[in-house]
Structure formats: C-alpha cells, structure tokens
Motif scaffolding. Structure first.
Motif, short mmCIF file in Angstrom:
data_model
loop_
_atom_site.label_atom_id
_atom_site.label_comp_id
_atom_site.label_asym_id
_atom_site.label_seq_id
_atom_site.Cartn_x
_atom_site.Cartn_y
_atom_site.Cartn_z
N VAL A 161 -0.99 -1.78 -4.02
CA VAL A 161 0.11 -0.96 -4.14
C VAL A 161 0.01 0.04 -2.70
N TRP A 162 -1.40 0.41 -2.46
CA TRP A 162 -1.68 1.34 -1.24
C TRP A 162 -1.35 0.73 -0.13
N HIS A 163 -1.71 -0.53 -0.06
CA HIS A 163 -1.49 -1.32 1.16
C HIS A 163 -0.07 -1.65 1.27
N LEU A 200 8.18 3.60 -7.45
CA LEU A 200 7.01 2.75 -8.05
C LEU A 200 7.18 3.01 -9.43
N THR A 201 7.05 1.71 -10.20
CA THR A 201 6.89 1.52 -11.54
C THR A 201 5.82 2.20 -12.26
N ASP A 202 5.95 2.60 -13.44
CA ASP A 202 4.91 3.23 -14.50
C ASP A 202 3.64 2.36 -14.16
N GLU A 203 3.66 1.11 -14.09
CA GLU A 203 2.34 0.35 -13.84
C GLU A 203 1.84 0.75 -12.52
N ASP A 209 -1.91 2.24 -11.75
CA ASP A 209 -3.01 1.44 -10.85
C ASP A 209 -3.31 1.77 -9.68
N LEU A 210 -2.37 2.63 -9.01
CA LEU A 210 -2.71 3.37 -7.70
C LEU A 210 -3.55 4.59 -8.14
N ILE A 211 -3.53 5.17 -9.20
CA ILE A 211 -4.26 6.33 -9.59
C ILE A 211 -5.57 5.72 -9.86
N ALA A 212 -5.83 4.66 -10.55
CA ALA A 212 -6.92 4.14 -10.77
C ALA A 212 -7.63 3.65 -9.65
N PHE A 213 -6.95 3.25 -8.64
CA PHE A 213 -7.80 2.97 -7.41
C PHE A 213 -8.18 4.25 -6.68
N MET A 214 -7.29 5.30 -6.42
CA MET A 214 -7.69 6.60 -6.00
C MET A 214 -8.94 7.32 -6.64
#
Length: 289
Positions: A51-53, A111-114, A118-123
């Motif tokens: 998602v970040w990319h 962004l979807t909830d998922e 996921d983005l927060i998990a990555f960060m």
C-alpha cells in the motif's frame, strides 16, 4: 619508496580495504534479522508495504531518512500518534488539518479498512527497526514556515510560548533547576516516549494532533464543574493525572481527538512512567493557568 615498494603498498592496502569491506558486509547481514525484527514481518506488514508503494507515500513523506522532505517523517509515527489516531486520520485527513490554515493537506487516499490496518502494521514494524538513531530527529510539519526560519508557524509559536525567547506560557510561573517538580515535569514533557510535545503545543490557539495545553489548569476547573464530565477527578491535579493515565475518561471536544468514545492519546503512560514521574508531569501541566 621505489616503484616496486609503491606497487606492493598499493596492492596490500587495496587488499586490506577489500577484506575490511567484506568483513563489515558479512557482519551487517548477520545483524539484519535482529536489527529489523524480521520475525515480525507478517502478511499484514507485507500488504502494508505494498500500500505504501502503491500510494507513493514516499513522494511526500520520509521513512528511515529516505523520501521527499515535504511532509512529516513517519519512521516513528505509530509511537508518536498511535493506532486509533492514525486509523481515523487515514480515513479522512481533512478532518484533522485545514489546507488554508496549515498550507499542506494530505490528499484523500480512499483506503479500505484493510488497507489502513495493513499500512499501520507496516509503519509499526518500521518504528521498531533499530535504525541506529537515524534519522537523528523527527521531522515535524505542522504548518507554513516563518520567513527566515526553518520552523513551522506552530513550532515558532510553541518555542516563543515555552520560553525559547525568555517568555513563559501564559499563567506559568518560572521554574527552578534541580529537584523542582515543575522543572522535572518540563523535562519529561519533551523526553518521554512518545513525547508529549509531539502532539501538544503550549502556545495559545495552536492545536496539533492534540489540543493546546495553554490555559489547561483553568479549562480543567471548568470541565470538572460541567455536567458533561463523568470522570472521578475533584481537583485540577487529579484531572490532569486522569487525562495522562486514562485519556478516555474525558474526551476533549473535536473529531480529531477521539473516535467511538476512545481518545487518540496513547494509554501507555500509566504503565511506562513511575508515579513520581507522573506527579512531576502533573505539576508542570498544572502551572498552565
């Protein structure tokens, strides 16, 4: 040195340099798993990286010192802001910052909830990487810059209000060094993790991720006396302590400070700070009349 000695010196020094480089490279790769907590790279973290990319976040933000220095550095953002705040922010950034006031506004990413989880998990995974102190300081962007300085409007106001120009915040008394609880609380304000000043300004009218703390003591008295207050505090000091250890006991008005009855303020201070440290913070914050 003759030509033969010069040649031998060049060959030997090159060989030593290559050997040192190889040893350092091998040692670096040996430490990668521990430094990066690679065992914590879950499927959610991988999706979050995608998602970040996909959203080209690095075009505005920096992470681990890499990226465009247009928006805040996100290396430790989950530690500074927390999951509830980031979730609400990513759903609708316009609820938190106004383009006319702050001059910079994160676009709606749809962004979807998922995607958000996921983005927060990555960060969050990135925030726990042992980055050897890099970048050396968080890059905070809270508004337009003051001409002739590298500070934002909010940062400049905060510096002036907190004593950088020799002045004190409205209602605050001068503090002594040594064991003065207010002085110790002031030191904690900018050194605890996450730091209080990452979200709160001490300048009147300067609201960041959290409301300004200017006039906190007076506002606390009004809040305690209001029928809307359902907490247990009877005094200003009790109210401030409650706000630190149980931030959802009273929700400050404003959609950017809470959602679903839960404050965006981290709930870790009650566990991470000693009772004495909390008392010092309370003493400092209660000085803002």
């Amino acid at each position: 040195m003759n030509k033969k000695q010069t040649r031998l010196f060049a060959v030997a020094s090159t060989g030593i340099a290559v050997l040192v480089l190889l040893v350092l490279t091998v040692d670096t790769h040996r430490q990668f798993p521990a430094l990066t907590n690679s065992q914590n790279i879950t499927e959610s973290v991988i999706r979050g990286q995608n998602v970040w990319h996909a959203k080209n976040c690095i075009n505005c933000h920096t992470m681990l010192g890499e990226g465009a220095y247009y928006a805040p550095d996100l290396t430790k953002i989950t530690q500074h802001r927390g999951t509830p705040y980031l979730t609400a922010f990513l759903k609708d950034p316009s609820q938190f910052y106004d383009e006319q006031k702050h001059r910079r506004l994160m676009p709606q990413q749809d962004l979807t909830d998922e995607n958000i989880a996921d983005l927060i998990a990555f960060m969050d995974w990135v925030s726990k990487v042992d980055n050897q102190g890099w970048p050396p300081r968080p890059i905070l962007v809270t508004g337009g810059s003051i001409p002739g300085t590298d500070l934002s409007v909010a940062q400049q106001a905060d510096r002036s209000a907190s004593g950088a120009s020799g002045e004190l915040p409205p209602g605050a008394r001068p503090v002594a060094s040594g064991n003065d609880p207010i002085a110790l609380g002031e030191a904690l304000f900018s050194s605890v993790t996450p730091t209080c000043n990452a979200c709160h300004s001490t300048a009147p009218g300067v609201n960041l991720a959290g409301p300004t703390l200017a006039g906190l003591s007076t506002r606390a008295q009004v809040t305690i006396a209001s029928p809307e207050y359902k907490g247990k505090a009877k005094t200003v000091e009790e109210f401030i302590q409650e706000s630190i250890v149980e931030p959802s006991a009273y929700l400050h008005p404003g959609a950017m400070y809470s959602a679903g009855g839960t404050s965006f303020m981290p709930t870790t201070y009650g566990k991470d700070l000693t009772p004495e440290q909390i008392a010092h913070l309370v003493a400092y914050l209660a000085s803002f009349k």
